[in-house]
Motif scaffolding. Structure first.
Motif, PDB file in Angstrom:
ATOM      1  N   ALA A 165       7.877   5.199  -7.032  1.00  0.00           N
ATOM      2  CA  ALA A 165       9.086   4.430  -7.366  1.00  0.00           C
ATOM      3  C   ALA A 165       9.920   4.281  -6.099  1.00  0.00           C
ATOM      4  O   ALA A 165      10.368   5.273  -5.527  1.00  0.00           O
ATOM      5  N   GLY A 166      10.093   3.036  -5.707  1.00  0.00           N
ATOM      6  CA  GLY A 166      10.832   2.804  -4.454  1.00  0.00           C
ATOM      7  C   GLY A 166       9.856   2.731  -3.303  1.00  0.00           C
ATOM      8  O   GLY A 166       9.264   3.752  -2.945  1.00  0.00           O
ATOM      9  N   ILE A 167       9.663   1.550  -2.760  1.00  0.00           N
ATOM     10  CA  ILE A 167       8.683   1.442  -1.677  1.00  0.00           C
ATOM     11  C   ILE A 167       9.321   0.789  -0.449  1.00  0.00           C
ATOM     12  O   ILE A 167       8.788  -0.151   0.138  1.00  0.00           O
TER      13      ILE A 167
ATOM     14  N   VAL B 259      12.476  -5.170  -5.138  1.00  0.00           N
ATOM     15  CA  VAL B 259      12.296  -6.163  -4.072  1.00  0.00           C
ATOM     16  C   VAL B 259      10.875  -6.721  -4.125  1.00  0.00           C
ATOM     17  O   VAL B 259       9.900  -6.012  -3.895  1.00  0.00           O
ATOM     18  N   GLN B 260      10.767  -8.012  -4.446  1.00  0.00           N
ATOM     19  CA  GLN B 260       9.443  -8.595  -4.645  1.00  0.00           C
ATOM     20  C   GLN B 260       8.575  -8.523  -3.387  1.00  0.00           C
ATOM     21  O   GLN B 260       7.371  -8.277  -3.469  1.00  0.00           O
ATOM     22  N   SER B 261       9.193  -8.728  -2.218  1.00  0.00           N
ATOM     23  CA  SER B 261       8.382  -8.721  -0.994  1.00  0.00           C
ATOM     24  C   SER B 261       7.751  -7.349  -0.758  1.00  0.00           C
ATOM     25  O   SER B 261       6.640  -7.243  -0.260  1.00  0.00           O
ATOM     26  N   GLU B 262       8.477  -6.299  -1.159  1.00  0.00           N
ATOM     27  CA  GLU B 262       7.896  -4.961  -1.028  1.00  0.00           C
ATOM     28  C   GLU B 262       6.706  -4.803  -1.981  1.00  0.00           C
ATOM     29  O   GLU B 262       5.687  -4.226  -1.623  1.00  0.00           O
ATOM     30  N   LEU B 263       6.871  -5.326  -3.168  1.00  0.00           N
ATOM     31  CA  LEU B 263       5.768  -5.241  -4.137  1.00  0.00           C
ATOM     32  C   LEU B 263       4.552  -5.996  -3.625  1.00  0.00           C
ATOM     33  O   LEU B 263       3.405  -5.526  -3.749  1.00  0.00           O
TER      34      LEU B 263
ATOM     35  N   CYS C 231      -2.760  -2.020  -5.943  1.00  0.00           N
ATOM     36  CA  CYS C 231      -2.242  -1.338  -7.125  1.00  0.00           C
ATOM     37  C   CYS C 231      -1.417  -2.302  -7.977  1.00  0.00           C
ATOM     38  O   CYS C 231      -1.067  -3.392  -7.552  1.00  0.00           O
ATOM     39  N   ARG C 232      -1.053  -1.877  -9.189  1.00  0.00           N
ATOM     40  CA  ARG C 232      -0.177  -2.688 -10.044  1.00  0.00           C
ATOM     41  C   ARG C 232       1.266  -2.540  -9.549  1.00  0.00           C
ATOM     42  O   ARG C 232       1.624  -1.524  -8.960  1.00  0.00           O
ATOM     43  N   THR C 233       2.058  -3.544  -9.820  1.00  0.00           N
ATOM     44  CA  THR C 233       3.438  -3.544  -9.306  1.00  0.00           C
ATOM     45  C   THR C 233       4.418  -3.849 -10.432  1.00  0.00           C
ATOM     46  O   THR C 233       4.096  -4.596 -11.362  1.00  0.00           O
ATOM     47  N   TYR C 234       5.598  -3.269 -10.327  1.00  0.00           N
ATOM     48  CA  TYR C 234       6.643  -3.448 -11.344  1.00  0.00           C
ATOM     49  C   TYR C 234       7.991  -3.632 -10.676  1.00  0.00           C
ATOM     50  O   TYR C 234       8.276  -2.956  -9.684  1.00  0.00           O
TER      51      TYR C 234
END
Lengths: 356, 356, 356, 356
Positions: free
Chosen positions: D10-12, D39-43, D52-55
């Protein structure tokens, strides 16, 4: 993530097991699928730790492992070349432990096999595992030198000195090791070639040595402490020290002296960042062996070899350089025993004493 | 060569004998003519070594040594001020061992005596022997700081840590030493003033401490390990550590942190340039005591004090700074015992707790 | 205090002036009474600084200075032997700068003169100034070795590497220096003999070298970087490095590898105890030249030589050892130029190549 | 090999991505299955690198990832506690970045949540990521101390000093960081508790500080350089230094002084084993930030946390210790701003000034 490189390890003695572990657990893009060894207990240990397939016979492994892509040759030095050639001929990628062979000619035969094979398998990678080339400190030093920070590198000093092993291990080991210059200094010679440029040509070598702690090494024409000096064409010189007698642990260090400065690597060895202040003074420990010093380098080697195979990129080092290193190492060992200086012409041929 | 400075040493215990030796044999422009001590055996030893005149009484020496020009006060701290003042009043140059006194007021009385005397003897020099000011490394550090190499010096860390003396010496010594902050940290405080500027004004001090190895120190309101922090007006801070518990030897080191860099002095202590590689690792020894670390500084002190007296040049350090150092040291010692933070206004007056 | 040793210094160039200063001001038991030099400005400078008598002619000085007891020969190397012999024949004590001569034969003639003279003047002392023998770190190392702390000393590594002098000084200097092995490595060779035992006999030497920064050195058969290896009878070996190319300053260091441990001297060189933390990292300076490193040793040398003369005690080093050092240095220099290994039998005679 | 631990991060941001990478590629027994970030760009970056899956929403991730076993909380400090509690209540293992919260009370609430949850999920592991506890050098030091090598640990010195960041980053960051003692010194405080024993109780704290390079930090009641001293019950004391002003890089070091010796960790910082000899002296670089120093420790943390979860073994550190560290850090920060010494009774309660 893309497909993982399918790797087998041949020879799973102490260092082979480490290679297996690096590929199995610390090389995300690789998968260890098989190991081979003539020793059943080693196979059992590998199966227990890695869950991989095991073989007592190398050729059987090559034949039966259909998905196999790369072989790590970590067996006894005497079979390195033979096993490497068998894998090369099948188009497999090969990471061969150093030295390829204690014989320059046999080493060359592996290079020849690769030269022939790569025509058929153009993406094939074959390297000899000079672990120091993957060490962060040596790489930092090389990058600074390559950037011109020390001017023209001109003088090279390097030593590979093992901790004293009073068990007598090194006496038995000397029978097949090729001698202390081939076994230990091969790393320093490889570094000299790397820092001076792999096209650099040897002009002469001279060596002297003693048996200070293991007189029985003389039975195998070996010594426990030896000093060598190397002249290269083009105004570059190197001095080497190899030893089996260090009290404190593994003492490997290198200095590259250039016309504008010097880079020193590991001239102040240490186990970690701890200093002990005791009634006898300030003390620090140092690594007990090369693996204590170079573990990270071996892991980097595994990862970069894997990446080079999977991505068909330039391998991290040149195979023919390994032949040059063995040639120089063997000449030093010969000089150590005969007491003669050995000279080479610019084509790399020995200049016979009668011509001197 | 010009006339030599005629010097006497008052108090020839361990450090007094060293001063005597420095002036007698390592200060070419000085001549040791007399020493005094209440202890006959000390006088005999000095006579044997230096061939100088000896006195059991300080005032007798001052009175009878007609050619005397300078006195080194190296007696017990409790008589420093009295002896210094007597010499000052006779117009003699004085090098007084630190501290002038464990009392700021008494220390100030020496400064006052000097201020009065110098009107009559305008070339008179009186200094307090803060030996570190004469140390080549501290001087190099100070010169670099003064040249602006680290920007604005802002944070100061310094420690004076003695080797553990299990004999119990420090317990008896604590009765008159003024406490660990006055005895040990006085050097660090003096350095802080030197590096931050001698006009720098203390704003607050706080200290804590323990008796880890010598619980009997508590009888004399002392501790064997203490930590202090000092705020100065103008945005500068310092931290101190003093100890009687070091296993390896004397551990004195200092760091000055500036806005553009840091200078560290002796953070890697060593006896000499030898490193020992043993089966337990790499070891080096460190000096056993302050004299092992600062001998050269004491010799420089003797020579520069002599030159200043003979040539009537500016003395190498200011006397009033010594009063500031003792004032801060005493405040730290008080805070160590009471547990209270002690604050000062910009005029140097204590701000009472009731005003906080 | 007893009578002071009456000393004259012959040759007061850079190093001669330092010797004069050490004897005049830092050697309490000596008195500098005279100096000689063919250069009037040097004489004027010495007179101004020391107030001593001055001579343009060496023999005149010897003849006229009736009270003279000891001569420090610090003139050009080419006249060392001649001046030393003249003083020896008059029964004077002599401290001769190293090397006695760049010729082993001439060096031996000084030893012979001393052997003859001492029959007539049994308390006469003649030494060659190998300053490192007086260095506190080397002495500490030697004492530890002698106490058995590293077992049997077996391998020796030492280097004398000068800071790069781009002025071309070393080219002109090479005409008379005897070459880099005689000028620089003589110290390392002397140390090898000291650590291995002065009875140790050389078996072979081999050297290689380059001109990386001063190609004009080849005019004088010299090199700016050279590596040498030495075999001694009795299972001991040494490696040397000498250079005129160091960027950071004087880099002299030594390691003695024994069967039970190693002692390293100055492998982490430093100017003082200061470390600078800058935006580019942590930096420390190192001495610019040998005097920056060995000043204290020269002062100790002056004091111990003086004490030995006054007290008729054993001189701090043996004169004949200096001949051995020059012999080995000259053989290394010859090998450097000819490319041949040079061998000696146990009696010290050269073994001719035709016999190999 | 057994089943891999299913991990989400959580938190990237910068550190979260590093955690993700460690679990995805350098933790053989773990599998990174999901990440979340607003933050979409981080995802996108995480998806590209790890597949991996992203949320975008944390709770959605917890709800939808049915196989999830462990969460790494590496988000902004302000949501650490909330996210940790949500995961705890679902029975998930949690590795929460330090600090749990800048508030002792909120930190305690996470401990309370875990205490409640573990009754239901007895194999659940929740730790706060004090990375230094996993560093090889700190562990070596702790083991030696625990073995009694330095006697009773009595005095502790530690510093966390960041490289100067002239961008002004730290001013904005200070709004939520809890202040320099909570952000930086929390590590040193945790180490003090570890070395002195986690049962050790704080008695008093005092701090002082300045803004030498970032005066705007005062807007957020913060400083760029601060010194603190801590008394513990039982005769133990600690001194801390935290800074945002280092020129050379990250300077973290620790010393533990015992009654029989001292252990120093990283008092001679270095980037690697390279030393550069240049015309300005000898230089080495140091890591630019904490990750350069502690990367290996973070990887060890990931592996040991994973092993503890999979094997239901004791977690590598205690969660309640993190609350103690934050409590002390907040008290130091308060003292830094108010100028008051803060005292605690043995039950951990604040002693009010009015009672002093």
């Amino acid at each position: 993530m893309s497909q993982k490189l399918q790797v087998a390890v041949a020879g799973i003695g102490r260092m082979g097991m480490r290679h297996a572990r690096h590929f199995a657990t610390l090389t995300p893009r690789a998968e260890l699928i098989a190991v081979c060894s003539p020793v059943q207990s080693e196979l059992d240990a590998a199966k227990a730790e890695f869950g991989c397939r095991t073989y007592t016979d190398y050729e059987t492994m090559l034949r039966e492992e259909k998905g196999l892509q790369a072989v790590v040759v970590a067996s006894a030095t005497t079979v390195h070349a033979e096993q490497a050639i068998k894998a090369i001929e099948r188009g497999l990628h090969v990471l061969c432990e150093k030295p390829i062979s204690t014989s320059p000619e046999i080493s060359q035969s592996v290079v020849d096999a690769y030269s022939a094979s790569i025509k058929k398998f153009p993406t094939q990678k074959v390297i000899c595992g000079f672990s120091r080339r993957f060490d962060a400190s040596y790489r930092d030093a090389h990058a600074r030198m390559a950037a011109g920070n020390i001017g023209t590198p001109s003088v090279f000093r390097s030593q590979t000195c093992d901790k004293l092993d009073p068990s007598g291990f090194f006496v038995a080991y000397a029978e097949f090791s090729g001698g202390i210059f081939v076994d230990c200094s091969i790393h320093d010679i490889d570094l000299a070639l790397w820092f001076f440029g792999e096209e650099t040509k040897v002009k002469s070598v001279t060596a002297i040595g003693i048996t200070a702690v293991q007189p029985d090494l003389r039975k195998h024409n070996d010594r426990d402490n030896a000093l060598g000096i190397i002249e290269f064409y083009g105004g570059k010189i190197a001095q080497l020290y190899c030893s089996r007698m260090m009290a404190a642990g593994q003492e490997d260090c290198t200095e590259i002296f250039g016309t504008d400065g010097k880079i020193a690597i590991n001239t102040q060895p240490q186990l970690n960042l701890v200093n002990l202040y005791e009634s006898t003074g300030i003390r620090r420990e140092i690594p007990a062996d090369y693996y204590g010093r170079f573990r990270e380098a071996f892991i980097t080697e595994a990862n970069e070899f894997t990446a080079s195979c999977l991505d068909n990129t330039k391998p991290p080092l040149r195979l023919d350089s390994a032949v040059k290193a063995v040639t120089i190492g063997c000449a030093l060992q010969e000089s150590l025993i005969t007491g003669k200086k050995i000279e080479f012409d610019e084509s790399g041929k020995r200049v016979e004493a009668s011509h001197l």
